[in-house]
Design an enzyme around this catalytic site. Structure first.
Site, mmCIF file in Angstrom:
data_model
loop_
_atom_site.group_PDB
_atom_site.id
_atom_site.type_symbol
_atom_site.label_atom_id
_atom_site.label_comp_id
_atom_site.label_asym_id
_atom_site.label_seq_id
_atom_site.Cartn_x
_atom_site.Cartn_y
_atom_site.Cartn_z
ATOM 1 N N ASP A 152 -17.264 7.161 -2.336
ATOM 2 C CA ASP A 152 -16.077 6.962 -1.495
ATOM 3 C C ASP A 152 -15.805 8.291 -0.799
ATOM 4 O O ASP A 152 -16.438 9.307 -1.117
ATOM 5 C CB ASP A 152 -14.892 6.540 -2.398
ATOM 6 C CG ASP A 152 -13.603 6.276 -1.632
ATOM 7 O OD1 ASP A 152 -13.653 6.125 -0.390
ATOM 8 O OD2 ASP A 152 -12.522 6.242 -2.267
ATOM 9 N N ARG A 156 0.871 -1.189 0.000
ATOM 10 C CA ARG A 156 0.000 0.000 0.000
ATOM 11 C C ARG A 156 0.901 1.231 0.000
ATOM 12 O O ARG A 156 1.645 1.449 0.956
ATOM 13 C CB ARG A 156 -0.935 0.002 1.209
ATOM 14 C CG ARG A 156 -1.715 1.301 1.342
ATOM 15 C CD ARG A 156 -2.841 1.226 2.334
ATOM 16 N NE ARG A 156 -3.979 0.501 1.803
ATOM 17 C CZ ARG A 156 -5.224 0.575 2.277
ATOM 18 N NH1 ARG A 156 -5.483 1.360 3.315
ATOM 19 N NH2 ARG A 156 -6.197 -0.111 1.738
ATOM 20 N N CYS A 197 -16.638 1.671 -0.277
ATOM 21 C CA CYS A 197 -15.512 0.782 0.074
ATOM 22 C C CYS A 197 -15.193 0.822 1.569
ATOM 23 O O CYS A 197 -14.533 -0.087 2.067
ATOM 24 C CB CYS A 197 -14.287 1.174 -0.735
ATOM 25 S SG CYS A 197 -13.791 2.893 -0.456
ATOM 26 N N GLN A 238 -10.143 -3.979 -3.918
ATOM 27 C CA GLN A 238 -11.484 -3.507 -3.566
ATOM 28 C C GLN A 238 -12.452 -3.794 -4.706
ATOM 29 O O GLN A 238 -13.581 -4.243 -4.487
ATOM 30 C CB GLN A 238 -11.434 -1.990 -3.277
ATOM 31 C CG GLN A 238 -12.778 -1.400 -2.920
ATOM 32 C CD GLN A 238 -13.288 -1.894 -1.574
ATOM 33 O OE1 GLN A 238 -12.553 -1.863 -0.587
ATOM 34 N NE2 GLN A 238 -14.525 -2.359 -1.514
ATOM 35 N N ARG A 275 -13.987 -8.715 0.678
ATOM 36 C CA ARG A 275 -12.548 -8.474 0.540
ATOM 37 C C ARG A 275 -11.787 -9.754 0.891
ATOM 38 O O ARG A 275 -10.824 -10.135 0.238
ATOM 39 C CB ARG A 275 -12.090 -7.330 1.474
ATOM 40 C CG ARG A 275 -12.651 -5.964 1.146
ATOM 41 C CD ARG A 275 -12.116 -5.434 -0.168
ATOM 42 N NE ARG A 275 -10.673 -5.414 -0.220
ATOM 43 C CZ ARG A 275 -9.883 -4.429 0.260
ATOM 44 N NH1 ARG A 275 -10.429 -3.357 0.793
ATOM 45 N NH2 ARG A 275 -8.566 -4.490 0.166
ATOM 46 N N HIS A 302 -7.078 0.747 -6.704
ATOM 47 C CA HIS A 302 -7.379 -0.105 -5.542
ATOM 48 C C HIS A 302 -8.045 -1.376 -6.090
ATOM 49 O O HIS A 302 -9.242 -1.618 -5.879
ATOM 50 C CB HIS A 302 -8.296 0.635 -4.572
ATOM 51 C CG HIS A 302 -8.371 0.026 -3.201
ATOM 52 N ND1 HIS A 302 -7.605 -1.072 -2.822
ATOM 53 C CD2 HIS A 302 -9.126 0.349 -2.112
ATOM 54 C CE1 HIS A 302 -7.891 -1.380 -1.565
ATOM 55 N NE2 HIS A 302 -8.803 -0.538 -1.111
HETATM 56 N N1 CP Z 1 -11.568 -0.313 1.820
HETATM 57 C C1 CP Z 1 -10.325 -0.369 2.299
HETATM 58 O O1 CP Z 1 -9.350 -0.599 1.567
HETATM 59 O O2 CP Z 1 -10.220 -0.200 3.638
HETATM 60 P P1 CP Z 1 -8.853 -0.024 4.477
HETATM 61 O O3 CP Z 1 -8.262 1.288 4.067
HETATM 62 O O4 CP Z 1 -9.289 -0.071 5.903
HETATM 63 O O5 CP Z 1 -7.942 -1.164 4.122
HETATM 64 N N1 NVA Z 2 -9.978 6.664 -1.725
HETATM 65 C C1 NVA Z 2 -9.707 6.226 -0.383
HETATM 66 C C2 NVA Z 2 -9.944 4.764 -0.247
HETATM 67 C C3 NVA Z 2 -9.700 4.180 1.104
HETATM 68 C C4 NVA Z 2 -9.934 2.700 1.141
HETATM 69 C C5 NVA Z 2 -8.280 6.568 -0.010
HETATM 70 O O1 NVA Z 2 -7.384 6.400 -0.843
HETATM 71 O O2 NVA Z 2 -8.049 7.028 1.112
#
Ligand code: CP
Ligand code: NVA
Length: 323
Positions: free
Chosen positions: A235, A112, A275, A142, A303, A139
């Site tokens: 989101d 990440r 999400c 997701q 997930r 992502h």
């Molecule tokens: N939806 C999602 O990726 O959640 P987190 O940021 O908690 O992993």
């Molecule tokens: N768009 C959001 C998604 C979190 C799962 C972010 O990047 O923070």
């Protein structure tokens, strides 16, 4: 029976964007996920016995981190995490050196990151599969869970219509649009010009959708985007790492908040999806996310199943799995 495992070779591949997979390969991962979701835990234990998943997180996570860790446990393997000072892509060493080192220890790596480009460099140098656990531009894990959730509710994907409201330039919107269009779901974005996907991205997803009869359009009117759709998705207005833009985003995105009034523009049977994490009173009203049309916790559960399927597909020849 979708195709034989020999026809679809995911073993050893990376998963950085949804479009790294073909529509057939996405269908196979969804089928494996559904098989594992319906199966008995004890039967799944040997699938990744003795394997280790490395998880490198530059940003916070609840769902992604925990679901990958549980996935490995349920499949008989092990997961470890490095985060914070232990892992910041390119800060202590090059992404390439970090990838080469970790490839000597673990069987697959979830990353990440903030910027997407160092992740591409990391993946190019790694000799084990690298999975994008969220970057600034994508992502994909997701999106797999989202497809499973929609398919569970409607029994099909092709021919459905989905509206994405809010920051249509963000990672979740991008991966969702790729996934939807590749599976024949038409997409409408409801967003102001400041948060509209680039023309290049719209052309890219239109190309992905064309063989499946799916179309993409972006509207400045939230109601127009949501009209008669089967799924309304939103989101957070401000993604991790973009906190300096929060004030601007609230001002620009307020008209795209998913309220009961906006849901009324969608089909009666429409689902609400997010999400998570969510901010009630901002991108979505409490009445919507906590209401009957919301499937956000199914998405979160899926997930786990999506990622189990992905890990098994990237790390094994799928022997014994009927897909
Ligand atoms: N939806 C999602 O990726 O959640 P987190 O940021 O908690 O992993
Ligand atoms: N768009 C959001 C998604 C979190 C799962 C972010 O990047 O923070």
């Amino acid at each position: 029976m979708l195709a034989s495992a020999a026809d679809i070779a995911l073993r050893g591949r990376n998963f950085l964007r949804v479009s790294d997979l073909s529509p057939l390969e996405i269908g196979m991962v969804l089928a494996v996920a559904s098989h594992l979701k319906g199966g008995r835990g004890a039967d799944q234990l040997p699938l990744l016995r003795g394997r280790t998943l490395g998880m490198l997180f530059e940003k916070p996570s609840l769902r992604t981190r925990v679901s990958f860790e549980v996935a490995m446990t349920q499949l008989g393997g092990h997961a470890m995490i490095a985060q914070g000072q232990d892992f910041l892509v390119g800060s202590r060493e090059t992404p390439e050196d970090a990838a080469r080192v970790l490839s000597r220890y673990v069987d697959a790596i979830v990353v990440r990151t903030h910027a997407h480009e160092p992740l591409e460099r990391f993946a190019a140098a790694a000799t084990v599969p690298v999975i994008n656990g969220l970057s600034q531009t994508a992502h994909p894990c997701q999106a797999l869970a989202d497809l499973i959730t929609v398919k569970e509710r409607f029994g099909t994907l092709t021919g459905l219509r989905l509206a994405y409201l809010g920051d249509a330039r963000n990672n979740v919107a991008a991966s969702l649009a790729e996934a939807a269009m590749m599976c024949g779901i038409s997409v409408t974005f409801g967003c102001p010009p400041s948060h509209r996907p680039s023309e290049a991205f719209l052309a890219h997803v239109q190309r992905l959708g064309k063989p499946h009869g799916a179309t993409v359009r972006a509207f400045t009117s939230a109601v127009r985007a949501a009209r008669d759709v089967d799924v309304v998705y939103t989101d957070v207005w401000t993604s991790m790492g973009e906190e300096h833009l929060a004030e601007r985003n609230v001002a620009a995105l307020l008209p795209y908040s998913v309220t009961p009034e906006l849901m009324a523009a969608a089909a009666k049977h429409a689902l609400f999806m997010h999400c998570l994490p969510a901010h009630r009173g901002e991108e979505v009203s409490a009445a919507v996310i906590d209401g009957k049309q919301s499937v956000v916790f199914d998405q979160a559960e899926n997930r786990l199943h999506a990622q189990k399927a992905l890990l098994v597909a990237l790390l094994t020849d799928l022997r014994g799995i009927p897909v």
